[in-house]
Design a protein around this motif. Structure first.
Motif, PDB file in Angstrom:
ATOM      1  N   VAL A 134      51.993 -10.741 138.700  1.00 15.83           N
ATOM      2  CA  VAL A 134      52.640 -12.056 138.753  1.00 15.83           C
ATOM      3  C   VAL A 134      51.819 -12.942 139.678  1.00 15.83           C
ATOM      4  CG1 VAL A 134      54.679 -13.362 139.446  1.00 15.83           C
ATOM      5  CG2 VAL A 134      54.938 -11.166 138.260  1.00 15.83           C
ATOM      6  N   ALA A 135      51.366 -14.082 139.166  1.00 15.16           N
ATOM      7  CA  ALA A 135      50.531 -15.001 139.945  1.00 15.16           C
ATOM      8  C   ALA A 135      50.858 -16.427 139.537  1.00 15.16           C
ATOM      9  CB  ALA A 135      49.056 -14.693 139.712  1.00 15.16           C
ATOM     10  N   GLY A 136      50.254 -17.389 140.233  1.00 15.43           N
ATOM     11  CA  GLY A 136      50.405 -18.782 139.838  1.00 15.43           C
ATOM     12  C   GLY A 136      51.027 -19.671 140.890  1.00 15.43           C
ATOM     13  N   SER A 137      51.556 -19.109 141.977  1.00 13.13           N
ATOM     14  CA  SER A 137      52.193 -19.956 142.990  1.00 13.13           C
ATOM     15  C   SER A 137      51.179 -20.869 143.670  1.00 13.13           C
ATOM     16  CB  SER A 137      52.915 -19.099 144.034  1.00 13.13           C
ATOM     17  OG  SER A 137      52.004 -18.287 144.755  1.00 13.13           O
ATOM     18  N   VAL A 138      49.910 -20.420 143.745  1.00 19.52           N
ATOM     19  CA  VAL A 138      48.843 -21.262 144.292  1.00 19.52           C
ATOM     20  C   VAL A 138      47.642 -21.289 143.351  1.00 19.52           C
ATOM     21  CG1 VAL A 138      49.530 -20.998 146.697  1.00 19.52           C
ATOM     22  CG2 VAL A 138      47.957 -19.339 145.703  1.00 19.52           C
ATOM     23  N   SER A 139      47.852 -20.965 142.079  1.00 22.95           N
ATOM     24  CA  SER A 139      46.791 -20.981 141.075  1.00 22.95           C
ATOM     25  C   SER A 139      47.285 -21.742 139.855  1.00 22.95           C
ATOM     26  CB  SER A 139      46.405 -19.555 140.655  1.00 22.95           C
ATOM     27  OG  SER A 139      46.036 -18.769 141.757  1.00 22.95           O
ATOM     28  N   VAL A 156      45.190 -18.335 135.806  1.00 27.75           N
ATOM     29  CA  VAL A 156      45.921 -17.082 135.627  1.00 27.75           C
ATOM     30  C   VAL A 156      45.660 -16.509 134.241  1.00 27.75           C
ATOM     31  CG1 VAL A 156      48.214 -16.022 135.492  1.00 27.75           C
ATOM     32  CG2 VAL A 156      47.711 -17.686 137.295  1.00 27.75           C
ATOM     33  N   LEU A 157      45.794 -17.338 133.208  1.00 32.83           N
ATOM     34  CA  LEU A 157      45.633 -16.846 131.837  1.00 32.83           C
ATOM     35  C   LEU A 157      44.180 -16.496 131.525  1.00 32.83           C
ATOM     36  CD1 LEU A 157      48.075 -19.104 129.799  1.00 32.83           C
ATOM     37  CD2 LEU A 157      48.472 -16.879 130.857  1.00 32.83           C
ATOM     38  N   LEU A 210      53.465 -18.312 137.372  1.00 34.93           N
ATOM     39  CA  LEU A 210      54.456 -19.054 138.147  1.00 34.93           C
ATOM     40  C   LEU A 210      54.084 -20.530 138.197  1.00 34.93           C
ATOM     41  CD1 LEU A 210      54.528 -16.618 141.188  1.00 34.93           C
ATOM     42  CD2 LEU A 210      56.477 -16.975 139.644  1.00 34.93           C
ATOM     43  N   SER A 211      55.088 -21.364 138.345  1.00 35.41           N
ATOM     44  CA  SER A 211      54.831 -22.763 138.663  1.00 35.41           C
ATOM     45  C   SER A 211      54.397 -22.862 140.118  1.00 35.41           C
ATOM     46  CB  SER A 211      56.097 -23.595 138.447  1.00 35.41           C
ATOM     47  OG  SER A 211      55.964 -24.863 139.069  1.00 35.41           O
TER      48      SER A 211
END
Length: 319
Positions: free
Chosen positions: A114-119, A124-125, A296-297
């Motif tokens: 799970v990633a994306g809070s700062v990316s 990510v994809l 994540l957003s």
């Protein structure tokens, strides 16, 4: 029980190893504490230089010194050398937390990421596609949102976050993957509506032919799936209108999975449903990859991270 508690409790029955690559984010640390203390999953954090206040009992990995770095670099090189990448470049790339995390998933050292809070979603994809790739039978990565209402009803909306203007084959894949996601997470038989401003030829425009072709492709590939289109939203949802507009449809009036023709419609629809109808949107839930990676957003809360990790863990349980 609301859908989030259902997903959290289901994930706890068979906890998975979920890697969170951005441990410098305080929201990630707070979510990790909750996940660890409530036994929802086994969290793996990737270390960031200079940070030493990690939660006790959680596995911490330094991507620059971990013993698996050579293995991950070689695996990445073998997948990307046709693009002209060198072994030295591969070694540097997999030290990036996103690429190290997806390498862990690809090599079976973690069950999900799970990633994306700062990316960005793109970052990510991109790492997930380059390292993990698409699952068999999928030709595109897409997303769904679970839209849950106070009365307990849960609907699946797709795609609302990834594919701007899908072609017929991509739309067919989005429909099939969204049906599978609904079945897995909501534990309910999916009835899929391919949405349009037209119902069964009530309007004529070239986009309807794309929807018809997508429907044909799904039925050829998955004849048992309950799916129909093209359907207007009211005909798909409301029984009386469905009987009036599409009397021969087995989906009209009972749909619980709604597939939008493009990202404009899908993104607008889920936000309207969330803000005006009071629904809770859980997602985006990434689908189409060979192994679970969730985005994540960047405006997410720590509770959003907990929920997304729970979804990722449960998707890993059911794959």
């Amino acid at each position: 029980m609301d859908i989030i508690n259902h997903i959290r409790n289901s994930a706890k029955k068979n906890p998975k190893r979920i890697v969170l690559p951005r441990s410098s984010d305080p929201r990630v640390i707070e979510a990790t504490n909750y996940l660890h203390n409530n036994d929802i999953c086994e969290v793996i954090l990737l270390a960031n230089e200079g940070k030493n206040d990690y939660p006790k009992g959680v596995e911490i990995i330094n991507t620059a010194t971990d013993s698996r770095l050579e293995q991950y670099a070689e695996a990445y090189y073998s997948k990307r050398k046709h693009k002209g990448i060198s072994q030295d470049e591969a070694y540097q790339i997999v030290q990036d937390p996103l690429y190290f995390a997806t390498s862990m998933v690809a090599e079976g050292d973690a069950d999900g990421c799970v990633a994306g809070s700062v990316s960005t979603t793109g970052d990510v994809l991109r790492s997930a596609l380059q390292v993990i790739g698409l699952k068999k039978g999928s030709n595109v990565v897409s997303s769904t949102f679970l839209m849950s209402f106070p009365d307990g009803k849960v609907y699946t909306f797709g795609d609302c976050a990834v594919v701007p203007y899908p072609n017929a084959a991509q739309l067919a894949t989005i429909a099939q993957d969204s049906a599978r996601t609904h079945q897995q997470l909501v534990n309910e038989e999916p009835h899929v509506a391919l949405l349009s401003f037209s119902t069964k030829g009530s309007s004529k425009y070239e986009g309807i032919e794309l929807i018809k072709e997508a429907l044909k492709l799904v039925k050829e590939n998955n004849s048992k799936l309950s799916i129909d289109g093209e359907l207007q939203f009211d005909a798909a949802l409301i029984e009386s209108i469905g009987k009036s507009k599409a009397p021969n449809s087995t989906v009209a009036g009972r749909a619980n999975v709604f597939i939008f023709p493009n990202l404009d419609a899908g993104n607008i629809a889920y936000k309207i449903t969330e803000r005006l109808a009071g629904a809770t949107a859980t997602g985006p839930i990434i689908q189409g990859l060979a192994k679970p990676v969730m985005d994540l957003s960047r405006g997410c809360s720590w509770e959003d991270i907990v929920n997304t990790v729970s979804v990722c863990s449960l998707m890993g349980n059911l794959d």
